[in-house]
Scaffold this active site. Sequence first.
Site, PDB file in Angstrom:
ATOM      1  N   THR A  41     131.053  25.368 105.644  1.00  0.00           N
ATOM      2  CA  THR A  41     132.295  25.271 106.425  1.00  0.00           C
ATOM      3  C   THR A  41     132.527  23.897 107.038  1.00  0.00           C
ATOM      4  OG1 THR A  41     133.289  25.986 108.522  1.00  0.00           O
ATOM      5  CG2 THR A  41     130.957  26.336 108.310  1.00  0.00           C
TER       6      THR A  41
ATOM      7  N   LYS B 275     125.439  27.812 110.247  1.00  0.00           N
ATOM      8  CA  LYS B 275     125.973  27.440 108.932  1.00  0.00           C
ATOM      9  C   LYS B 275     125.340  26.145 108.423  1.00  0.00           C
ATOM     10  CE  LYS B 275     129.160  30.483 107.631  1.00  0.00           C
ATOM     11  NZ  LYS B 275     129.233  31.094 106.295  1.00  0.00           N
TER      12      LYS B 275
END
Length: 326
Positions: A127, A155
């Site tokens: 992301t 992430k």
Amino acid sequence: MKTAIVTGITGQDGSFLAELLLEKQYKVIGLVRRSSMEDKKFFNIEHLLNNKNFILENGDLTDSSSIWRLVQKYKPEEFYNLAAQSHVGASFTSPESTFEINSTGVLNCLESIRNINPQTRFYQASTSEMFGDNMNAPQSETSIFSPVSPYACGKLAAHSLVVNYRKAYGLFACSGILFNHESERRGEQFVTRKITKAAARIKLGLQKELRLGNLDAKRDWGYAKEYVEAMWLMLQRDTPDDYVIGTGKTYTISDFITCVSEIAGYNLMDYVIVDESFKRPSEVPLLQANPAKARNILKWNPKTDLKELAKIMYQYDLEKEKKYVK
Ligand code: NAP
Ligand code: GDD
């Protein structure tokens, strides 16, 4: 016939990816977890449930045995890991579970592939949040990561694992560094959908105000249906790599409200109340993609601009909300 495992199948991206893969004659195995709202959880994939090439399996990303069992059973050609606790704001209130799902969950996928079927090609949903407060825009694959939320920290750990498993074990593992992408299937707590839904409800006289947090943050918003094509393209290459996917354009939340106002035919800003409770302890101020690598290598190009995106979402919400008008 190729087989693909897709985690996060009930979500926005999972449902669009499942449609794309079924169109391409894949057998799609979707991972679903138990919900207290069993009747509502299939909302995005209801139309696929009767397709004989669409199979749902129960499990959870944080339960390694359920992932290992799935890889053992299907030995898939491709594995798309889209499951996540995907709400950045919620990651501040539930940091541990967010980190567990978004990082250890990915390790579970990679380990199952490495041990059971190393030829499986792996896609990880990375992301743009990983760029965090790095204000050097536009951001590309070589930009510095500077995460500012538990979501983005988890992430980034996962992203690093993907790079490591590619280098250390030779797995065909790719990360798509996707910038914000939205649609009529977007969760209603994300800002664009919250805005289009409220705009429709205010228009219909069902709602009187719209409470939002920071209106100045800038995001690079695209249409989710196009972004899942990029995921598939990454796994069709001869060599695995990471790619930034976005439009290259950036707008504030206020710009999005203006855009929706033009479509709805009234000034939505008149109904907006800035509510501190929707602001985050630390914020990502500016996201703007440099998708040159994806354009050159994957031949991927976004097609839907912000106005078209807002129109798709607003019109969908207007139709949906009409049933509540007495
Ligand atoms: P989404 O609509 O929130 O979907 C998330 C999916 O993950 C849901 O199907 C959810 O299942 C599932 N999930 C959550 N925790 C799980 C667990 N422990 N085990 C198994 N499944 C679990 O998210 P999205 O917008 O489609 O995004 C897909 C992925 O891309 C996510 O990883 C997100 O972080 C990442 N991403 C999204 C964007 C974006 O702008 N949309 C941008 C960059 C990256 P339930 O239905 O059971 O909750
Ligand atoms: N959700 C939300 N709700 N956001 C608001 C609100 C509100 O009421 N008011 C202002 N915002 C601001 C947030 O502070 C943020 O700056 C921006 O709107 C976008 O918020 P979200 O739509 O929640 O998305 P996000 O950018 O935090 O995260 C999304 O995109 C990431 C990619 O950059 C999610 O899809 C993540 O999963 C994804 O990784």
